[in-house]
Design a protein around this motif. Structure first.
Motif, short mmCIF file in Angstrom:
data_model
loop_
_atom_site.label_atom_id
_atom_site.label_comp_id
_atom_site.label_asym_id
_atom_site.label_seq_id
_atom_site.Cartn_x
_atom_site.Cartn_y
_atom_site.Cartn_z
N GLU A 152 0.83 -1.21 0.00
CA GLU A 152 0.00 0.00 0.00
C GLU A 152 0.87 1.26 0.00
OE1 GLU A 152 -3.49 0.02 0.28
OE2 GLU A 152 -3.77 -2.13 0.45
N PHE A 153 2.12 1.11 0.38
CA PHE A 153 3.03 2.26 0.46
C PHE A 153 4.14 2.15 -0.58
CE2 PHE A 153 0.94 1.80 4.48
CZ PHE A 153 0.64 3.10 4.82
N ASN A 154 3.99 1.20 -1.47
CA ASN A 154 5.00 0.97 -2.50
C ASN A 154 6.39 0.71 -1.94
OD1 ASN A 154 3.28 1.26 -4.77
ND2 ASN A 154 3.24 3.48 -4.35
N ILE A 155 6.44 0.16 -0.76
CA ILE A 155 7.73 -0.20 -0.18
C ILE A 155 8.06 -1.63 -0.60
CG2 ILE A 155 8.99 -0.58 1.97
CD1 ILE A 155 7.09 1.56 3.21
N LYS A 156 9.26 -1.83 -1.09
CA LYS A 156 9.63 -3.12 -1.66
C LYS A 156 10.81 -3.70 -0.89
CE LYS A 156 11.21 -3.59 -6.02
NZ LYS A 156 11.19 -3.38 -7.50
N ILE A 157 10.73 -4.96 -0.56
CA ILE A 157 11.82 -5.63 0.14
C ILE A 157 12.26 -6.83 -0.68
CG2 ILE A 157 12.46 -6.90 2.23
CD1 ILE A 157 10.59 -5.18 3.78
N GLU A 158 13.55 -6.90 -0.95
CA GLU A 158 14.08 -8.00 -1.75
C GLU A 158 15.37 -8.51 -1.11
OE1 GLU A 158 12.94 -6.70 -6.28
OE2 GLU A 158 14.53 -5.58 -5.25
N ALA A 159 15.61 -9.80 -1.28
CA ALA A 159 16.85 -10.36 -0.77
C ALA A 159 17.35 -11.45 -1.69
CB ALA A 159 16.65 -10.91 0.64
N GLY A 160 18.62 -11.74 -1.59
CA GLY A 160 19.18 -12.81 -2.38
C GLY A 160 20.53 -13.24 -1.82
N THR A 161 21.07 -14.29 -2.39
CA THR A 161 22.34 -14.83 -1.91
C THR A 161 23.48 -14.04 -2.54
OG1 THR A 161 21.23 -16.96 -1.98
CG2 THR A 161 23.62 -16.97 -1.59
N VAL A 162 24.40 -13.57 -1.72
CA VAL A 162 25.52 -12.78 -2.23
C VAL A 162 26.86 -13.48 -2.05
CG1 VAL A 162 26.06 -11.43 -0.15
CG2 VAL A 162 26.35 -10.37 -2.41
N GLU A 163 26.87 -14.54 -1.25
CA GLU A 163 28.13 -15.26 -1.02
C GLU A 163 27.82 -16.66 -0.54
OE1 GLU A 163 31.22 -13.06 1.20
OE2 GLU A 163 31.83 -14.97 2.08
N ILE A 164 28.53 -17.63 -1.12
CA ILE A 164 28.42 -19.02 -0.67
C ILE A 164 29.81 -19.59 -0.54
CG2 ILE A 164 27.74 -21.36 -1.36
CD1 ILE A 164 25.17 -20.24 -2.49
N GLY A 165 30.07 -20.19 0.60
CA GLY A 165 31.36 -20.85 0.81
C GLY A 165 32.55 -19.93 0.54
N GLY A 166 32.37 -18.65 0.81
CA GLY A 166 33.46 -17.70 0.65
C GLY A 166 33.57 -17.09 -0.75
N ILE A 167 32.74 -17.56 -1.66
CA ILE A 167 32.78 -17.02 -3.03
C ILE A 167 31.70 -15.96 -3.19
CG2 ILE A 167 32.54 -17.57 -5.48
CD1 ILE A 167 33.52 -20.44 -4.67
N ARG A 168 32.13 -14.78 -3.56
CA ARG A 168 31.28 -13.59 -3.53
C ARG A 168 30.69 -13.26 -4.90
NH1 ARG A 168 29.62 -10.31 0.97
NH2 ARG A 168 28.97 -8.32 0.10
N ALA A 169 29.42 -12.87 -4.92
CA ALA A 169 28.79 -12.38 -6.14
C ALA A 169 29.38 -11.02 -6.49
CB ALA A 169 27.28 -12.26 -5.94
N GLN A 170 29.36 -10.70 -7.79
CA GLN A 170 29.93 -9.41 -8.20
C GLN A 170 28.86 -8.41 -8.60
OE1 GLN A 170 32.99 -8.74 -7.58
NE2 GLN A 170 33.28 -10.83 -6.85
N ASN A 171 28.00 -8.83 -9.53
CA ASN A 171 26.98 -7.91 -10.03
C ASN A 171 25.62 -8.35 -9.50
OD1 ASN A 171 28.79 -6.42 -11.83
ND2 ASN A 171 28.95 -8.44 -12.84
#
Lengths: 357, 357, 357, 357
Positions: free
Chosen positions: D146-165
């Protein structure tokens, strides 16, 4: 947070009168306690509607389903969720008052607060919610049993006629929870008369707590007595309460003060509470119930559009809500006392050290 | 947490009767409001002891020091801390009862609960704590003024003698906060008599809230009425309360129900609350005060070692604590109402959206 | 309610950086405990500004005035109010940024939230508020001493340079609360460099709790670790925390799990917490502080009217806020642990019965 | 109280992994809102086990039953109770570890705290409880919509290996909730390797909140960031969090401060929070998950009698609990934000007056 009650022993209720179910989640139950399911069923049965003509004709078995918190018959310390599925809703009874406010009823205020008209059976404001309280109270009583603390209540006044000799044992078997066997017949007569006239009656419940340790109740906004007051007035139809001698405000200090001897207090005008803390005497309080607002006599009212109308109620209602109020009052008192027992447990450094020795 | 009151508008009090100071921290005050310090002083002055012979002779100017929460005359939204330093402690008055429990007094229960005897002036259990409530209530009233909500209280009964014609304006100038000018003289006589006999009297306060919006009060454990009950019974010497017509429990549903017309309710037996929610009528409640327990007649008691003794009290005490109770009751009611105003503000999605448009 | 922390052991702080005073009311302190005022003064002294060039030059003696809750040297169980009057406000330092938002500072958000600009020294958002936390923590530590529970913290990283050998004893005497004596000199150099460049540095504090009983922490939203997280992140400038081995998220289960022998755990990657409950090992956590936002290099910003400006700050600020953060982190941890000790005391029926035997 | 989360928007969960059901009661939902049951089902489905080899093989449809709080498709303002009956318990899987503590698992601490061993599937400590959080979060998200507030999440690192983009849209369709499509394959490989070795992996979730109004978050113990921290660390297996740039503690003030222009902040190292209050930028935080403790490699442990044993686990467990953690983190964040929206609604007198005009 507002459908929750208590601080450590805290229960949360949910459910509407004509919804799918009502229920309760009880948090803060100590682990390692035998869970007495039969006792729970029995407590719900004491409050249950449809048993006799002094309560609503709605037939609900009020069978509790326990969803969590018990493992192999013992409490685990995790929340105990209890659900009671509604069975005997007759929502069509409410069809003719769909848009009409009933005098004395919460439908007016709920509608104006929430902008929603859950016209079926009063929704959340229905006394049916109190079954969930009784379930929580039953668990609280299981804890109190471990401390030999006993809570009893009964009817002390109906329609202005007062009981004289209070007998809490008698009340247990009375269909009116009457505290006085002699007056019961008279009460039955005036109730029957009220029902025949499509009217209802108010009444007074008296509640007693025995064997409470000295020292329960916190200063100064979580006293034993003000939380009992909060608990009682939160019950549907309760308009007032009095702790101890209900004439104290008319007395002098000399007459009202309870003198003290080696063996304890010489009287109990205080109702077992001094400065908001239990003094070792019995806790005694009176609870004043207004008459059931849902009556079957025509009354002036308005509908949700503001038109003036005459209300002609159908449905099934208690002729006097105070009667089943005894069971609910016991439940609420039990919850308060358990909470206070827990809070008091860490109020001195010696007590706290005892735990961890 | 137990010396705090309220959920959003929440105040926390501290201090003992004969300690260095008493005070209050008020959290949840909205920002941007003119802070009326003169009004605060005036409210404290209404409750202040030592003004006349109907209150304790203790002389306290009760001058508040504001330590935080105000910036250039306006509230900032941060906690307002107010301290009142004690000036006129006469702790030696208490020397002779150092080890003795006063009948009807909290010293018995505090000692047994905490294992500590702060014998000077009752410590935390003293009604002196209520000055801190009045300070919080004054801030609450500043907020209510923005909504034209008015809270008034006065004495409606002393020593069993009841006022007939209630006049809240008159009460403001009466040394007894008497609601009825005709009965005032009779009340003065029985108070003087009680004092001369070293005795004390109980009484009843009546409180009225005008211009409250419909819809205040949350279901089902944070109702307007059960929280008012909690607030009132937490005041020293209060033993009972009643919302609306104090005879409701004696009435039939037909007589007790308030019928409704286009222009509102045709009567107000409900005291402005239905289902725990304000219905737009005046909130009315009665508050029952026991007589001051501290009297100057000899009474039987025990000391902290269990020996039976006769208590002969010195010190300075109100002959009737109910009188100043009016001011404290107003303060507590104001705090409850502000809290309920805030809680109700987000109960419908439309209200919540209005805020952020 | 939002300036309060804790459930049973609950403290409430008040006061602005450049107001009359800051202070705290501590509720839930058990009675009967010796109150060690010297220790309180000493704890405040550890945090106190103006001692050396690693903290702000503001001179505050931070002498606490105890207003309530202590009687003849012992706690009474009633709220302990402690006030620290501000002495060395130099509000005119803030005159030139009266209408300007400082990058990285809370003045932007406070203004937009409350519509009020308390420009003097940051008002309520100032780290000066943490003195009140330290006072509360000192009282919590007095309780923990009765249980031989020890809480220590020190600096483990400054400006990206990490300590190698942690020595909590050494930290006590280090002006940087440095956990590693070998690295201290290097840290001093980079701090001096940052200060000379009118800049500031971030850092990491490590905190250890020893001798905690097994079983502290409630499920599932009042766990020991999530409440510690809440406590730590509520401290000014803290942006993150990690419990146990701060590389756990990079490890495999086999490497991260702490195997168990008769004599306890064979490693402590968990940081002493399993399922949110203490497991008897030391609690260990890291707390990440951003650099002090108040620096003396010009930066781009806007004023309250939306005009773009260059900020040129005056005033006195810590070159690295993490340092004094150790003392505040200890205080917050102590409060959490006391609360958890109390809450755990009634979680089994056997414990609860032990109290009342 | 400890199985409840939030102040105004408050939910209470119950239920054990292998009990009859799990569920949640959500209090404080505003009335008058369309209830989107399909969305609720969809959110539960996102978290649901048994969908692919990256989550436990336990098959649960997680179909929610709504017991209360909805009337004709709209919220009524009363508590919404949602129950999920357990279907695919395989409690016998746990027979061989009935008396054995699993390294890294909460069974050790629960047993010592409660004296009860609910060995089936971890009882209340199981991540299965998080389904109830997701249900609450789904309702919170309906409000945020109702307030157009958006919440998103995702995996950014697994086993020490980091996402870049980071690409939050991509994450929605990825079985790993991977924020980076390029790295996903590598992650799948190391997860498969870990599983083949009967091991597990840790990981990091990144969460973003968009379009939040300025001003959310209360001072100083109910800040937006410390309550988010509390919310996240309460999730099973979470050991740490970081708000904003996770290197802030290594930076100088000059580099870390976000400069401000007419059009807003020039960077977002703060992660959208200043002084605990939202500043209008995106909220960004990282959440650090330890590897799943339940692995299938032999490990040293003890049984409840203190005997040393080798654990050989059966049962079904996630090879990396961080993955489904994204959904739970979103749910917790949504609940925090709704609560903060409501609390902020009455923080200025102008806002409060707007409501009642």
């Amino acid at each position: 947070m507002f459908n929750s009650f208590g601080e450590i022993f805290r229960f949360t209720t949910f459910g509407e009168s004509h919804g799918k179910a009502i229920g309760v989640v009880i948090d803060g139950v100590p682990s390692g306690m035998d869970f007495d399911e039969e006792f729970l069923i029995n407590e719900l049965d004491r409050r249950r509607p449809g048993k006799n003509r002094f309560a609503t004709a709605r037939k609900e078995l009020d069978t509790p389903e326990i969803l969590s918190g018990i493992f192999e018959g013992k409490t685990t310390g995790t929340p105990i969720a209890i659900v009671i599925f509604n069975k005997d809703q007759k929502s069509k009874d409410y069809g003719n008052i769909k848009d009409i406010f009933r005098p004395g009823h919460a439908d007016f205020t709920y509608f104006h607060k929430y902008g929603i008209r859950d016209y079926k059976g009063g929704g959340r404001s229905s006394a049916r919610e109190t079954a969930a309280r009784v379930a929580a109270g039953a668990v609280a009583k299981m804890i109190l049993k471990e401390f030999n603390i006993k809570i009893e209540a009964g009817t002390v006044e109906i329609g202005g006629i007062r009981a004289q000799n209070l007998d809490y044992e008698y009340a247990k078997t009375s269909p009116l929870f009457a505290l006085d066997s002699k007056i019961e017949k008279e009460w039955i007569n005036i109730i029957d008369k009220a029902r025949n006239e499509h009217n209802s009656l108010g009444g007074v419940v008296k509640l007693k707590i025995e064997n409470l340790p000295i020292g329960l109740g916190e200063p100064v906004y979580y006293k034993l007595d003000n939380i009992l007051a909060s608990a009682m007035v939160s019950i549907n139809a309760v308009k007032g309460i009095y702790i101890g001698n209900a004439n104290s405000h008319k007395l002098t200090g000399f007459n009202n003060n309870d003198e003290i001897s080696k063996n304890g207090f010489l009287s109990n005008n205080s109702g077992g509470v001094l400065g908001g803390i239990s003094n070792g005497e019995n806790i005694e309080l009176e609870i004043y119930f207004k008459p059931t607002p849902s009556i079957f006599k025509p009354q002036k009212s308005i509908d949700i559009y503001g038109n003036e109308v005459e209300v002609n109620l159908k449905g099934r209602h208690d002729p006097i809500v105070a009667i089943r109020g005894s069971v609910v009052a016991e439940a609420m008192a039990a919850s308060v006392v358990v909470d206070m027992l827990m809070l008091n447990a860490t109020r001195t450094i010696d007590k706290l050290k005892k735990i961890y020795q």
